[in-house]
Design a protein around this motif. Structure first.
Motif, PDB file in Angstrom:
ATOM      1  N   GLY A  18     -28.889  55.158  68.161  1.00 33.24           N
ATOM      2  CA  GLY A  18     -29.762  54.286  68.923  1.00 33.24           C
ATOM      3  C   GLY A  18     -28.976  53.628  70.029  1.00 33.24           C
ATOM      4  N   PHE A  19     -29.676  53.067  71.009  1.00 31.87           N
ATOM      5  CA  PHE A  19     -29.010  52.522  72.190  1.00 31.87           C
ATOM      6  C   PHE A  19     -29.543  51.144  72.546  1.00 31.87           C
ATOM      7  CE2 PHE A  19     -28.759  57.114  72.627  1.00 31.87           C
ATOM      8  CZ  PHE A  19     -27.429  57.311  72.986  1.00 31.87           C
ATOM      9  N   VAL A  20     -28.634  50.286  72.988  1.00 33.75           N
ATOM     10  CA  VAL A  20     -28.995  49.049  73.672  1.00 33.75           C
ATOM     11  C   VAL A  20     -28.653  49.245  75.139  1.00 33.75           C
ATOM     12  CG1 VAL A  20     -28.557  46.589  73.925  1.00 33.75           C
ATOM     13  CG2 VAL A  20     -28.605  47.609  71.637  1.00 33.75           C
ATOM     14  N   PHE A  21     -29.669  49.220  75.979  1.00 32.93           N
ATOM     15  CA  PHE A  21     -29.451  49.331  77.421  1.00 32.93           C
ATOM     16  C   PHE A  21     -28.991  47.984  77.968  1.00 32.93           C
ATOM     17  CE2 PHE A  21     -31.111  48.292  81.617  1.00 32.93           C
ATOM     18  CZ  PHE A  21     -30.562  49.301  82.398  1.00 32.93           C
ATOM     19  N   VAL A  22     -27.963  48.014  78.801  1.00 31.28           N
ATOM     20  CA  VAL A  22     -27.465  46.811  79.456  1.00 31.28           C
ATOM     21  C   VAL A  22     -27.693  46.939  80.952  1.00 31.28           C
ATOM     22  CG1 VAL A  22     -25.440  45.366  79.901  1.00 31.28           C
ATOM     23  CG2 VAL A  22     -25.756  46.412  77.656  1.00 31.28           C
ATOM     24  N   GLN A  23     -28.248  45.890  81.531  1.00 26.97           N
ATOM     25  CA  GLN A  23     -28.629  45.912  82.940  1.00 26.97           C
ATOM     26  C   GLN A  23     -27.530  46.530  83.801  1.00 26.97           C
ATOM     27  OE1 GLN A  23     -27.576  43.906  85.777  1.00 26.97           O
ATOM     28  NE2 GLN A  23     -25.917  42.839  84.695  1.00 26.97           N
ATOM     29  N   ALA A  24     -27.952  47.304  84.789  1.00 23.73           N
ATOM     30  CA  ALA A  24     -27.021  48.083  85.601  1.00 23.73           C
ATOM     31  C   ALA A  24     -26.845  47.511  86.995  1.00 23.73           C
ATOM     32  CB  ALA A  24     -27.486  49.534  85.681  1.00 23.73           C
ATOM     33  N   GLU A  25     -27.142  46.237  87.149  1.00 23.16           N
ATOM     34  CA  GLU A  25     -26.885  45.518  88.403  1.00 23.16           C
ATOM     35  C   GLU A  25     -27.607  46.146  89.586  1.00 23.16           C
ATOM     36  OE1 GLU A  25     -25.114  41.911  89.782  1.00 23.16           O
ATOM     37  OE2 GLU A  25     -25.720  42.762  87.836  1.00 23.16           O
ATOM     38  N   CYS A  26     -28.909  46.337  89.401  1.00 22.05           N
ATOM     39  CA  CYS A  26     -29.742  46.690  90.546  1.00 22.05           C
ATOM     40  C   CYS A  26     -29.927  45.436  91.400  1.00 22.05           C
ATOM     41  CB  CYS A  26     -31.087  47.235  90.070  1.00 22.05           C
ATOM     42  SG  CYS A  26     -32.075  46.076  89.114  1.00 22.05           S
ATOM     43  N   ALA A  27     -30.661  45.551  92.479  1.00 19.97           N
ATOM     44  CA  ALA A  27     -30.921  44.385  93.320  1.00 19.97           C
ATOM     45  C   ALA A  27     -31.513  43.265  92.472  1.00 19.97           C
ATOM     46  CB  ALA A  27     -31.875  44.752  94.456  1.00 19.97           C
ATOM     47  N   PRO A  28     -31.052  42.020  92.620  1.00 18.79           N
ATOM     48  CA  PRO A  28     -31.479  40.935  91.732  1.00 18.79           C
ATOM     49  C   PRO A  28     -32.994  40.785  91.628  1.00 18.79           C
ATOM     50  CG  PRO A  28     -29.622  40.220  93.060  1.00 18.79           C
ATOM     51  CD  PRO A  28     -30.021  41.573  93.581  1.00 18.79           C
ATOM     52  N   GLU A  29     -33.701  40.976  92.736  1.00 17.13           N
ATOM     53  CA  GLU A  29     -35.150  40.797  92.699  1.00 17.13           C
ATOM     54  C   GLU A  29     -35.852  41.909  91.914  1.00 17.13           C
ATOM     55  OE1 GLU A  29     -34.106  42.964  96.563  1.00 17.13           O
ATOM     56  OE2 GLU A  29     -33.315  41.296  95.359  1.00 17.13           O
ATOM     57  N   GLN A  30     -35.108  42.940  91.507  1.00 14.89           N
ATOM     58  CA  GLN A  30     -35.689  44.049  90.756  1.00 14.89           C
ATOM     59  C   GLN A  30     -35.413  43.961  89.254  1.00 14.89           C
ATOM     60  OE1 GLN A  30     -33.810  47.377  92.743  1.00 14.89           O
ATOM     61  NE2 GLN A  30     -35.385  47.491  94.332  1.00 14.89           N
TER      62      GLN A  30
END
Length: 285
Positions: free
Chosen positions: A44-56
């Motif tokens: 199983g996986f925990v996705f960690v934010q990938a630093e897209c544009a902050p407003e996204q």
């Protein structure tokens, strides 16, 4: 349980930091290829934010959630603008409607000293704790004293240190650079805070070139000595750190040499399920 997976699609969201071989999409198809050299196991996986544009940030959560039929997602650590309490409140309200969100992260590694100790940031972090979410602290080793103070200020917040605090590994030919360093002392100090756990992840990205098992083991040993097997979480940091199977093999063989069966299962699965309060497999959003 991989507690630190990244995915991104440059046709869907904006990632200004990508360059070199990472400047392309990494989604379910690419992950399937990466997992071909990993053991055939229930992962199983925990996705960690990938630093897209902050407003996204909320859009990123929705995009990743849409992949749940292709990727066995157990949770999402979403981006939240903790420097802005009002904006954080809005994000937390949105995340409350998205059951896969189990934690938040605001990257600290490029911020000035004391950034996470500012009153507004601390106030936002209190809101994160009240929402029952954890906070992933992604810092460089020189910022570990800030994380110590942050943990002291927020004893009710579950803090997960990413990538062992990003120590400098140096080259594979270097003598054991881990013990007795400021990083090691700071990591041990942080481990004295019971609300902090640590991810066994990200070390390949901190190596100067190719890395070896012998090179990373001293750093893993110090983390184990500091946190113990019940406060370490396995994470691949894929695709930033790769290949997936090689890092999993490195950590698994190290655990085989260092801890018993119970500790092995704790680091590779159970600790992540506890820290992130993950639902049972099959209980998706």
């Amino acid at each position: 349980m991989d507690a630190h997976l990244h995915l991104w699609d440059t046709d869907v969201l904006t990632y200004d930091w990508l360059d070199g071989p990472l400047l392309r999409s990494f989604g379910p198809d690419e992950l399937d290829v990466a997992l071909q050299d990993a053991p055939d196991d229930d992962c199983g996986f925990v996705f960690v934010q990938a630093e897209c544009a902050p407003e996204q940030a909320v859009a990123e959560v929705d995009w990743v959630s849409s992949l749940a039929d292709r990727v066995p997602l157990r949770g999402i650590v979403a981006r939240a603008p903790l420097e802005d309490p009002a904006a954080t409140d809005r994000h937390l309200a949105a995340f409350a409607e998205r059951p896969l969100v189990v934690g938040v992260r605001r990257l600290l590694q490029s911020e000035p000293e004391g950034f996470c100790l500012r009153p507004g940031f601390l106030r936002s972090a209190e809101g994160v704790a009240s929402a029952g979410l954890s906070f992933d602290a992604c810092v460089r080793w020189t910022q570990l004293p800030d994380v110590v103070a942050f943990a002291d200020a927020l004893p009710d917040l579950a803090i997960v240190l990413d990538h062992l605090g990003k120590p400098e590994l140096g080259s594979p030919q270097a003598a054991d650079p881990a013990d007795g360093t400021p990083w090691a002392e700071s990591l041990r100090d942080l481990a004295r805070r019971p609300n902090v756990t640590c991810k066994v992840s990200g070390l390949p990205a901190e190596s100067a070139g190719e890395w070896t098992d012998a090179q990373v083991r001293p750093f893993l040993d110090i983390a184990l000595d500091a946190f113990g097997p019940d406060r370490l979480l396995f994470g691949s940091d894929w695709p930033v750190s790769g290949p997936f199977g090689r890092w999993l093999d490195t950590v698994t063989s190290w655990l085989d040499d260092r801890v018993g069966t119970r500790g092995h299962h704790a680091v590779l699965r159970e600790n992540a399920e506890r820290v992130y309060r993950l639902r049972s497999a099959g209980q998706g959003a």
